[in-house]
Scaffold this motif. Structure first.
Motif, PDB file in Angstrom:
ATOM      1  N   LEU A  80       1.062  -0.912   0.207  1.00 50.08           N
ATOM      2  CA  LEU A  80       0.327  -0.014   0.341  1.00 50.08           C
ATOM      3  C   LEU A  80       0.633   1.066   0.002  1.00 50.08           C
ATOM      4  CD1 LEU A  80      -2.714   1.188   0.221  1.00 50.08           C
ATOM      5  CD2 LEU A  80      -2.515   1.086   2.270  1.00 50.08           C
ATOM      6  N   ALA A  81       2.027   1.301   0.718  1.00 51.61           N
ATOM      7  CA  ALA A  81       2.897   2.849   1.499  1.00 51.61           C
ATOM      8  C   ALA A  81       3.556   2.218  -0.610  1.00 51.61           C
ATOM      9  CB  ALA A  81       3.919   2.202   1.622  1.00 51.61           C
ATOM     10  N   GLU A  82       3.930   2.029  -1.181  1.00 54.96           N
ATOM     11  CA  GLU A  82       4.800   1.419  -2.479  1.00 54.96           C
ATOM     12  C   GLU A  82       3.762   1.969  -3.078  1.00 54.96           C
ATOM     13  OE1 GLU A  82       7.535   1.440  -3.129  1.00 54.96           O
ATOM     14  OE2 GLU A  82       8.318   1.364  -1.332  1.00 54.96           O
ATOM     15  N   ALA A  83       2.376   1.476  -3.877  1.00 56.05           N
ATOM     16  CA  ALA A  83       1.320   2.270  -4.459  1.00 56.05           C
ATOM     17  C   ALA A  83       1.196   3.732  -3.852  1.00 56.05           C
ATOM     18  CB  ALA A  83      -0.175   1.269  -4.251  1.00 56.05           C
ATOM     19  N   ALA A  84       0.588   3.864  -2.987  1.00 65.28           N
ATOM     20  CA  ALA A  84       0.747   5.741  -2.612  1.00 65.28           C
ATOM     21  C   ALA A  84       1.870   6.684  -2.797  1.00 65.28           C
ATOM     22  CB  ALA A  84       0.546   5.684  -1.147  1.00 65.28           C
ATOM     23  N   GLU A  85       2.927   5.844  -3.194  1.00 63.06           N
ATOM     24  CA  GLU A  85       3.935   6.511  -3.541  1.00 63.06           C
ATOM     25  C   GLU A  85       4.458   6.505  -5.029  1.00 63.06           C
ATOM     26  OE1 GLU A  85       6.099   8.559  -1.890  1.00 63.06           O
ATOM     27  OE2 GLU A  85       5.770   7.557   0.299  1.00 63.06           O
ATOM     28  N   LYS A  86       3.513   5.467  -5.603  1.00 61.41           N
ATOM     29  CA  LYS A  86       3.482   5.209  -7.289  1.00 61.41           C
ATOM     30  C   LYS A  86       2.292   6.297  -8.128  1.00 61.41           C
ATOM     31  CE  LYS A  86       2.946   1.946 -10.648  1.00 61.41           C
ATOM     32  NZ  LYS A  86       2.505   0.412 -10.795  1.00 61.41           N
ATOM     33  N   TYR A  87       0.757   6.218  -7.231  1.00 60.47           N
ATOM     34  CA  TYR A  87       0.099   7.035  -7.951  1.00 60.47           C
ATOM     35  C   TYR A  87       0.370   8.464  -7.145  1.00 60.47           C
ATOM     36  CZ  TYR A  87      -0.736   3.048  -9.904  1.00 60.47           C
ATOM     37  OH  TYR A  87      -0.806   1.536 -10.199  1.00 60.47           O
ATOM     38  N   GLN A  88       1.030   8.621  -5.720  1.00 66.73           N
ATOM     39  CA  GLN A  88       0.924  10.076  -5.610  1.00 66.73           C
ATOM     40  C   GLN A  88       0.036  10.261  -4.582  1.00 66.73           C
ATOM     41  OE1 GLN A  88       3.852  12.532  -5.985  1.00 66.73           O
ATOM     42  NE2 GLN A  88       4.891  10.385  -5.385  1.00 66.73           N
ATOM     43  N   VAL A  89      -0.450   9.468  -3.932  1.00 66.35           N
ATOM     44  CA  VAL A  89      -2.039   9.788  -3.224  1.00 66.35           C
ATOM     45  C   VAL A  89      -2.031  10.060  -2.205  1.00 66.35           C
ATOM     46  CG1 VAL A  89      -3.782   8.714  -2.538  1.00 66.35           C
ATOM     47  CG2 VAL A  89      -3.278   8.018  -4.566  1.00 66.35           C
ATOM     48  N   PHE A  90      -1.315  11.433  -1.851  1.00 63.80           N
ATOM     49  CA  PHE A  90      -0.991  12.402  -0.750  1.00 63.80           C
ATOM     50  C   PHE A  90      -1.424  12.190   0.405  1.00 63.80           C
ATOM     51  CE2 PHE A  90      -0.536  15.252  -4.567  1.00 63.80           C
ATOM     52  CZ  PHE A  90       0.472  15.020  -4.900  1.00 63.80           C
ATOM     53  N   ALA A  91      -2.533  11.952   0.851  1.00 66.72           N
ATOM     54  CA  ALA A  91      -2.998  11.435   2.249  1.00 66.72           C
ATOM     55  C   ALA A  91      -2.393   9.711   2.329  1.00 66.72           C
ATOM     56  CB  ALA A  91      -4.936  11.635   1.937  1.00 66.72           C
ATOM     57  N   ALA A  92      -2.448   9.044   1.578  1.00 62.76           N
ATOM     58  CA  ALA A  92      -1.744   7.515   2.114  1.00 62.76           C
ATOM     59  C   ALA A  92      -0.699   7.562   2.069  1.00 62.76           C
ATOM     60  CB  ALA A  92      -2.612   6.871   0.975  1.00 62.76           C
ATOM     61  N   MET A  93      -0.053   8.469   1.162  1.00 68.03           N
ATOM     62  CA  MET A  93       1.658   8.755   1.438  1.00 68.03           C
ATOM     63  C   MET A  93       2.413   9.289   3.481  1.00 68.03           C
ATOM     64  SD  MET A  93       2.779  10.456  -1.922  1.00 68.03           S
ATOM     65  CE  MET A  93       3.798  11.335  -1.281  1.00 68.03           C
TER      66      MET A  93
END
Length: 255
Positions: free
Chosen positions: A95-108
């Motif tokens: 999940l952390a890698e996906a958040a960084e990959k797609y730049q989902v800021f709240a999840a990052m």
């Protein structure tokens, strides 16, 4: 993100993300469809299709699992976001890698915070994550936990761009060991020019490796009967701790 493809009739739909007015449809690597509103992606992310991307009748195939995407897409809507408290590392890491990959800021942000809770376990993976995505404070917190691992094991899990800075960092710990291990090898003299203190035999079985610097409570757990030995022991322990405190934190790019 791969080229859009036609949706398979065998694909399942996410129970959380299947609105009738969704204008973008994604498919996970394990075949689950997610209907999402483009406006939310534009507002809360920087890594998904731009506004002009046409998706009529097509599906965007993603490389992440349905479990990861279901957690990720909860962060692109105006609702209370998941806290991720207690999320196992095996689920948090992708999940952390996906958040960084797609730049989902709240999840990052929340993933970065939750990563700290999985130390000292998973230190190598967390160090890689922190270095890859520029979280220097997290990298500095993860790095000392690898000191206890044999160098060959660390070399097998860290990529080359992180391994060299980590070896330089470990060398600082080795210099501390070289400086403080002398009493362990030679004992001390209770009187000037007198014989070696017989109680110093307790010092000799101590593990003379850099690993011992990460478990000082164990190293120093045995008390000494002689007051001079005990005084020397306390002085030596204080010296070790002061030298460790002066070690510079792990830096992802060292000269």
């Amino acid at each position: 993100m791969t080229t859009p493809s036609t949706s398979s009739s065998s694909s399942r739909k996410s129970e959380l993300f299947d609105p009738a007015d969704a204008d973008v449809v994604f498919q996970s690597c394990d075949g689950v469809l997610f209907g999402v509103h483009r406006a939310n992606l534009q507002t809360h992310t920087d890594g998904f299709p731009p506004a002009e991307f046409a998706t009529a009748g097509e599906v965007c195939a993603l490389s992440e699992s349905a479990e990861t995407l279901e957690a990720l897409f909860q962060f692109v809507y105006r609702r209370r976001h998941p806290t991720l408290a207690g999320l196992p590392f095996a689920r948090l890491a992708p999940l952390a890698e996906a958040a960084e990959k797609y730049q989902v800021f709240a999840a990052m942000n929340i993933c970065h915070i939750r990563m700290q809770e999985h130390l000292p376990d998973n230190a190598a993976e967390i160090l890689c994550y922190a270095a890859r995505h520029d979280y220097p404070a997290l990298a500095a917190e993860a790095a000392p936990n690898l000191i206890s691992m044999p160098l060959i094991e660390v070399a097998s899990v860290l990529p080359p761009d992180i391994l060299l800075p980590w070896i330089k960092y470990r060398h600082e710990w080795e210099k501390v060991l070289d400086a403080v291990a002398v009493p362990l090898r030679k004992g001390h003299r209770p009187l000037i020019l007198g014989p070696l203190c017989p109680d110093c035999s307790h010092l000799r079985p101590v593990d003379l490796s850099v690993r011992s610097l990460r478990r000082l409570d164990t190293v120093f757990e045995e008390p000494f009967a002689l007051s001079l030995c005990a005084s020397f022991w306390e002085h030596w322990r204080g010296d070790v701790r002061r030298r460790i405190a002066r070690i510079r934190g792990f830096a992802m790019a060292q000269g």
